[in-house]
Design an enzyme around this catalytic site. Structure first.
Site, PDB file in Angstrom:
ATOM      1  N   ASP A  39     -18.679 -12.409   2.615  1.00 29.39           N
ATOM      2  CA  ASP A  39     -18.976 -10.761   2.511  1.00 29.39           C
ATOM      3  C   ASP A  39     -20.673 -10.690   3.455  1.00 29.39           C
ATOM      4  O   ASP A  39     -20.888 -10.995   3.510  1.00 29.39           O
ATOM      5  CB  ASP A  39     -19.123 -11.240   1.299  1.00 29.39           C
ATOM      6  CG  ASP A  39     -18.948  -9.084   0.657  1.00 29.39           C
ATOM      7  OD1 ASP A  39     -17.765  -9.236   0.061  1.00 29.39           O
ATOM      8  OD2 ASP A  39     -19.611  -8.375   0.367  1.00 29.39           O
ATOM      9  N   ASP A  65     -20.802  -8.990   8.726  1.00 34.11           N
ATOM     10  CA  ASP A  65     -20.662  -7.662   8.815  1.00 34.11           C
ATOM     11  C   ASP A  65     -19.507  -7.484   9.035  1.00 34.11           C
ATOM     12  O   ASP A  65     -19.472  -7.837  10.832  1.00 34.11           O
ATOM     13  CB  ASP A  65     -21.942  -7.252   9.279  1.00 34.11           C
ATOM     14  CG  ASP A  65     -21.511  -5.582   9.160  1.00 34.11           C
ATOM     15  OD1 ASP A  65     -20.447  -5.174   9.373  1.00 34.11           O
ATOM     16  OD2 ASP A  65     -22.422  -4.919   9.983  1.00 34.11           O
ATOM     17  N   VAL A  66     -18.215  -7.196   8.976  1.00 35.45           N
ATOM     18  CA  VAL A  66     -17.121  -7.473   9.968  1.00 35.45           C
ATOM     19  C   VAL A  66     -17.169  -5.952  10.910  1.00 35.45           C
ATOM     20  O   VAL A  66     -15.883  -6.322  11.471  1.00 35.45           O
ATOM     21  CB  VAL A  66     -15.668  -6.908   9.174  1.00 35.45           C
ATOM     22  CG1 VAL A  66     -15.425  -8.296   8.255  1.00 35.45           C
ATOM     23  CG2 VAL A  66     -15.977  -5.866   8.518  1.00 35.45           C
ATOM     24  N   ASN A  92      -9.403  -7.904   4.572  1.00 38.26           N
ATOM     25  CA  ASN A  92      -9.751  -7.369   3.380  1.00 38.26           C
ATOM     26  C   ASN A  92     -10.781  -6.527   3.190  1.00 38.26           C
ATOM     27  O   ASN A  92     -10.632  -5.014   2.256  1.00 38.26           O
ATOM     28  CB  ASN A  92      -9.370  -8.174   2.267  1.00 38.26           C
ATOM     29  CG  ASN A  92     -10.150  -7.738   0.778  1.00 38.26           C
ATOM     30  OD1 ASN A  92      -8.966  -6.398   0.334  1.00 38.26           O
ATOM     31  ND2 ASN A  92     -10.678  -7.225   0.170  1.00 38.26           N
ATOM     32  N   TYR A 161     -10.994   7.530   5.973  1.00 37.01           N
ATOM     33  CA  TYR A 161      -9.894   6.664   5.334  1.00 37.01           C
ATOM     34  C   TYR A 161      -8.708   6.460   5.389  1.00 37.01           C
ATOM     35  O   TYR A 161      -8.080   5.380   5.729  1.00 37.01           O
ATOM     36  CB  TYR A 161     -10.515   6.610   4.043  1.00 37.01           C
ATOM     37  CG  TYR A 161     -10.031   5.276   2.657  1.00 37.01           C
ATOM     38  CD1 TYR A 161     -10.645   4.196   3.013  1.00 37.01           C
ATOM     39  CD2 TYR A 161      -8.411   4.712   2.089  1.00 37.01           C
ATOM     40  CE1 TYR A 161     -11.057   3.467   2.128  1.00 37.01           C
ATOM     41  CE2 TYR A 161      -8.685   4.391   1.898  1.00 37.01           C
ATOM     42  CZ  TYR A 161      -9.741   3.182   1.340  1.00 37.01           C
ATOM     43  OH  TYR A 161      -9.161   1.955   0.680  1.00 37.01           O
ATOM     44  N   LYS A 165      -6.531   3.117   6.880  1.00 36.31           N
ATOM     45  CA  LYS A 165      -5.945   2.260   6.389  1.00 36.31           C
ATOM     46  C   LYS A 165      -4.454   2.892   7.468  1.00 36.31           C
ATOM     47  O   LYS A 165      -3.353   1.767   7.381  1.00 36.31           O
ATOM     48  CB  LYS A 165      -5.941   2.907   5.066  1.00 36.31           C
ATOM     49  CG  LYS A 165      -6.206   2.045   4.264  1.00 36.31           C
ATOM     50  CD  LYS A 165      -7.626   0.539   4.443  1.00 36.31           C
ATOM     51  CE  LYS A 165      -7.812   0.502   4.073  1.00 36.31           C
ATOM     52  NZ  LYS A 165      -8.209  -1.098   3.757  1.00 36.31           N
ATOM     53  N   THR A 196     -10.978  -2.057  -9.127  1.00 33.99           N
ATOM     54  CA  THR A 196     -12.471  -2.498  -7.993  1.00 33.99           C
ATOM     55  C   THR A 196     -13.448  -1.619  -8.697  1.00 33.99           C
ATOM     56  O   THR A 196     -13.442   0.158  -8.444  1.00 33.99           O
ATOM     57  CB  THR A 196     -12.266  -2.342  -7.118  1.00 33.99           C
ATOM     58  OG1 THR A 196     -12.107  -1.722  -6.502  1.00 33.99           O
ATOM     59  CG2 THR A 196     -10.626  -3.426  -7.842  1.00 33.99           C
TER      60      THR A 196
END
Ligand code: NAD
Length: 259
Positions: A39, A65-66, A92, A161, A165, A196
């Site tokens: 993360d 950091d993806v 994820n 977003y 996705k 979440t």
């Protein structure tokens, strides 16, 4: 604490410090995997890993950091070096964006677009780019990407977003074609609305919470734990016939109605 379905396997969960990723990391560990909780938030990752260890599982925290391809490479290399291989990746990590109303958003900030696409879509690719060779060297593996109900059904005003996705779903299918012969499966999950921190703007307003809950066929928001259970299924051999699937797991959100 483990039931052994994933015993001997090594997993990376990105965005593992919070929400869906944290639940997925816990569920994978309960099923016997050694889990690297990766993360951007080092303290959160360590907290999640420590919680797994306290419950009797095997876990370590790593910072990543993806949105940085080299960082993703370091994550995979460190995992293989420390645990001897890589068999499962839950790609994820993701970020939300400001909701600007149910409308086309030509005035939206291009920097928001760039950041959302970089983390949510490029981040998945960057992790897979490094993870796939490591999985092949480990004898095969399973990648689970986190799409969304918005992989197929946009909520207006969240252009970046929704595009990210939708991209995750198609990237997943595309990678599955190439990776199948290598012994690596790639599947996406498509949750509806999960309780979440990402959904804080909804959860903080009772009317919004009720409206979004009502959009699910059983009238309830989803729990991170129910998504974690699905990740274990996709990581395990029980899902061996699935490759390139977008597994809609939204309690009927995309089949039902919107608030
Ligand atoms: N919550 C929902 O309703 C829902 C529904 C469908 C899909 N999703 C997706 O599920 C995933 C997890 O979301 P969540 O609801 O658990 O959110 P969350 O905010 O609870 O957790 C996201 C985690 O990702 C981490 N992260 C953010 N940017 C990162 C980066 N660049 N590199 C590494 N880690 C980073 C954060 O620090 C955080 O720990 C996201 O991809 C999200 O788009 C969420």
């Amino acid at each position: 604490m483990t039931d052994g379905v994933l015993a001997g396997r090594v997993a990376i969960v990105t965005g593992g410090a919070s929400g869906i990723g944290r639940a997925s990391a816990g569920a994978l560990a309960t099923a016997g995997a050694t889990v690297v909780v990766a993360d951007l938030d080092p303290a959160g990752a360590e907290d999640a890993a420590a919680s797994i260890r306290r419950a009797g599982g095997s876990a370590a925290a790593m910072t990543v950091d993806v949105g940085d391809v080299d960082d993703c490479g370091r994550l995979v290399a460190a995992t293989v070096s420390e645990f001897g291989g890589l068999h499962i990746l839950h790609a994820n990590a993701g970020i939300a964006m400001p909701f600007r109303g149910d409308a086309f958003t030509p005035d939206a900030d291009p920097e928001v677009w760039d950041r959302v696409i970089r983390v949510n879509l490029s981040g998945v690719f960057y992790c897979c780019h490094h993870a796939i060779p490591a999985m092949v060297a480990s004898g095969g593996g399973s990648i689970i990407t986190t799409g969304s109900s918005m992989s197929t059904l946009p909520l207006g005003g969240l252009d970046a977003y929704a595009a990210s996705k939708g991209g995750v779903a198609m990237l997943t299918k595309s990678m599955a074609v190439g990776c199948g012969p290598l012994g690596v499966r790639v599947n996406a999950i498509g949750p509806g609305y999960v309780e979440t921190p990402m959904n804080g703007v909804i959860l903080d307003v009772p009317e919004l919470t009720a409206a979004f809950a009502a959009g699910h066929a059983d009238g309830n928001l989803q729990t991170p734990e129910e998504i974690g259970d699905l990740v274990v299924f996709l990581a395990s051999d029980a899902s061996r016939s699935l490759n390139g699937a977008l597994l809609t797991c939204d309690r009927g959100w995309t089949s039902f109605k919107r608030p």
